[in-house]
Design an enzyme around this catalytic site. Sequence first.
Site, short mmCIF file in Angstrom:
data_model
loop_
_atom_site.label_atom_id
_atom_site.label_comp_id
_atom_site.label_asym_id
_atom_site.label_seq_id
_atom_site.Cartn_x
_atom_site.Cartn_y
_atom_site.Cartn_z
N ASP A 127 8.87 1.08 -9.33
CA ASP A 127 7.65 0.63 -8.65
C ASP A 127 6.60 0.44 -9.74
OD1 ASP A 127 5.23 0.32 -7.36
OD2 ASP A 127 5.65 1.83 -5.83
N TYR A 155 -2.58 -6.48 -5.80
CA TYR A 155 -4.04 -6.35 -5.65
C TYR A 155 -4.69 -5.38 -6.63
CZ TYR A 155 -2.74 -2.49 -2.40
OH TYR A 155 -2.19 -1.38 -1.81
N ARG A 184 -10.46 9.86 -10.61
CA ARG A 184 -9.59 8.85 -11.22
C ARG A 184 -10.42 7.63 -11.61
NH1 ARG A 184 -4.75 5.83 -7.97
NH2 ARG A 184 -6.57 4.78 -7.07
#
Lengths: 404, 404
Positions: free
Chosen positions: A193, A218, A363
Amino acid sequence: MTRDEARALDAADPIAAVRDRFALPEGVIYLDGNSLGALPAATVAAAGDLVARQWGERLIRSWNEGWIDAPQRIGAKIAPLIGAAADEVIACDSTSANIFKLLVAALRVDPKRRTVLSEAGNFPTDLHIAEGAVACVPGARLEVVPRDKLLEALGPDTAVLLLTHVHYKTAERFDMPAVSRAAREAGALMMWDLSHSAGAVAIDLDDAGADLAVGCGYKYLNGGPGAPAFLYVARALQDRLASPLSGWMGHAEPFAFADAYAPAPGMKRWLTGTPPMLAMAALEAGLDVWSTVDRPAVWRKSAALWSILAEAGGQAGLDCVTPADPAGRGSHISFRHPEAHAIVQALIDRGVIGDFRDPDMVRLGLTPLYLSHEDVWRAGEALKAVIADRSYRQPQFAVRQAVT
Amino acid sequence: MTRDEARALDAADPIAAVRDRFALPEGVIYLDGNSLGALPAATVAAAGDLVARQWGERLIRSWNEGWIDAPQRIGAKIAPLIGAAADEVIACDSTSANIFKLLVAALRVDPKRRTVLSEAGNFPTDLHIAEGAVACVPGARLEVVPRDKLLEALGPDTAVLLLTHVHYKTAERFDMPAVSRAAREAGALMMWDLSHSAGAVAIDLDDAGADLAVGCGYKYLNGGPGAPAFLYVARALQDRLASPLSGWMGHAEPFAFADAYAPAPGMKRWLTGTPPMLAMAALEAGLDVWSTVDRPAVWRKSAALWSILAEAGGQAGLDCVTPADPAGRGSHISFRHPEAHAIVQALIDRGVIGDFRDPDMVRLGLTPLYLSHEDVWRAGEALKAVIADRSYRQPQFAVRQAVT
C-alpha cells in the site's frame, strides 16, 4: 537553523518554482498534504473544462473523446512515480476497494496458501478490508503481527504479505526490496500500500520484484479530496489474477452487452463501474504537475524539510517517533505527546495546519512541491512557541473535532 | 402531432421552466439523458466552489465543513425520488460495487438459501457482478432465467431476486409491488437496480416492501459522468446486513484507528473508502434541481414525450419494442432495426443524439426536465426523414464507434 539559512536553501532549491503551480491560501502553512494534497492551479481550469465543455457541450460524445481511456492514461502517468511500466498501473475506485480486489484475487492463486499476513497498527482500512476479503475466500484468514515479527511469520501458508510502505502515523518506511524478497522466498505474493509513499519517496516496484500494489490519489499526488486510487499488478501476474468485483467496465467487451463475464486483458480488468470523470480529471491535472518535476530533487528536498522540523521538535523537547535515517522514513514527521490534539489545534490557530492521530500523535506532512524551507522553518518556530508558552492548554483547544 | 400541437403542450407544461436550469448545447436535441444526464447550470458553480474554495482554500478543514456527511446528506436527497426514508439511502461507490456489496450481504442472511436469481439479458454489470458475488460465498450460485420465467423460478433456495426495474434496452418496467411481494412470499430478499428508473418514473420502495436497491447517479439524476451511485437498505434490515467491502469509512469510529472492523450503525456501514468529493458535489447539484420540481408532472410529461416519438416511429414503419402502457415502461423508447447503428449515426448528423445498443436497437431517452415537447417532435421528424430518405445508408454512418 535560522531564517536566513532556510532562505538560502530556498534560493538554491532546483524545484522552488513548482510552488507557483499550486493555489495556496494566504496565511496558512499547510503541513497536511500527506492527508489531502493542495490544489494545483491548473486543476481549476481542468475541472471547469470537464464540467462545462466535455460534459455540458459534448455530452455523451466525450466517452469517445478521451474519457473511456482515462483510467489507463492516468495509470500510465502514475507509473513513473512508483517504478512501474505504463501498462502495469490503472486509476480506479478507492484504495479500500482496490485492496479488496487484489487480496481476494491473490488468495485464489494457490489454494494451499490461505493466510493474508499484515502488520498490527497498519492503516485501519488495510486491516478492515483484509477482514472482509478473507471472509470471501473459503479457509482464508488474516494474521496480524507486530512489525518486528513480520518476516518470521512468513510461511508455507502465507498467500500474500500486505504492508503499507510508509506508516501513516510514524512515517517508518519498510525496506521494499528486502521485504519483497523475503515474501518471494517464502512463496508469498508481496502487496504494497503506497498511500503514504507515492509522490513522497523514491519507489521502484519493478526493481523490488513486488507483485501487487495500491495507493491513494489525494495525498502526495494532489488529485483532490477522495480522488480515484490506483492499482498495480506486475506484468507476469496480469493474466493470472481477476477481480472479484467483476463489473462491466472490466469486461473484455463491455459494449457487446453479453450476459457472461469475461475479464479484459491487461489492467483494464480491474475496472468496476463507470469511471468518475470529474474526479479523474482532477487527478490527471495533479499528476501533470509531476511530469516536469525532477523527482530526485523532490526526495532530497523532503529530507531537508524534515531535518528542519526535527531540529525544532528536538529544541521543543518533543518525542519524535519518525526514524532519523531518510531511507527509513516517508515525508512526514510525527511527535508523540499526551496533549497532541490540543497542540495541533494551537498550531492551526497560528496558521500551521497539521493533524492529530489518535491517541497521542502530532503529525506534520512535508510536501516538497509546494512548501519552502522558510515555510517549514516558520512552522518549526510556531511549534517551539506553542510548546514553550503552553498555549495549547487554552480551553478552546481541548475541544475534539471529528476529523482534523 | 403537428409542431403547433407540440408547442401548445409546451405552453401548458407546468415544468417547462425547469429546462432553463440546464446548460444545453446549441443545435443539439439530446435524447441520451438516460445514459448521461445533461449538465445543470448550477453544477458549474458548485463544482467550481468545491475545487477553488472548499479544496483550495479550506483544504483539510472542509472534511469538518460538510464533506464527511455528504454521502448521507446526498442519500437523503435521493430518497424522495425512490420512495425511501432519508435514513435508508446513501450515495457511494459505483452501481457495480454497490450490487456486489448488497448481494454478498444478502447471501449471508440465511445459509440455507444459496441462489441469486436474475433475468437473462439484464444489464450486463448486474449479471457480471452477481457472478463475482456468488464466487465469494460458499455454495452460492447465480440462476439466470428469461423474464417470463422469473416468478416460477423463485423457490426455497432463492436468497435474493435481483432485477433491474426498467430494462436498459427495451424500457420494459417490472410491476415493483407485485414482484417484490412474490419474492417476499417465497422467502427471498428483493433487490432492485433503479439505474434506468430513478428520476424517470414514480418509485415507492417502502410501499412495495422492497428490501434492497441500488441505482445510478449519472442518468436521470444528472450527477455527471461516472457520478457516485446510491444504495438503499430497508430500515428493518439495516442491522442485519454488513458490507463485504469493509472499508474504514464504514467503520463505527473511523478516526479511532482501531485494527478490528466494526460496522457503523445505519447506512454509513456501506461506505468503503474516502468519498470522491468533486463527484459528490456535482451529484448533489443535480439532485438540488429535483428538490423544487413537481415530480408527478415529470412522470406525466415523460408519457407525453414518449407518445410523440412512438407516433413518429410508427409513421416511419419502425418496430417499437417498448410497451405502450405507461405503467409498464420507463422513460426511453427503443426501436429494433437491422441498421440501428447507422440510423443513430445519421440522427446524430442531424443534431439528434440518441444511442445504439448492440445488436439492433435505436434507443432514445426522454428526460422531461430539459426536453420540450417541440424538441421531441423535431426529433421525431428527423427520425422519419432519416428512414424515409435512407440517409443512414451513407457510407460514413457505417463506421462503428466504440461507445455511442
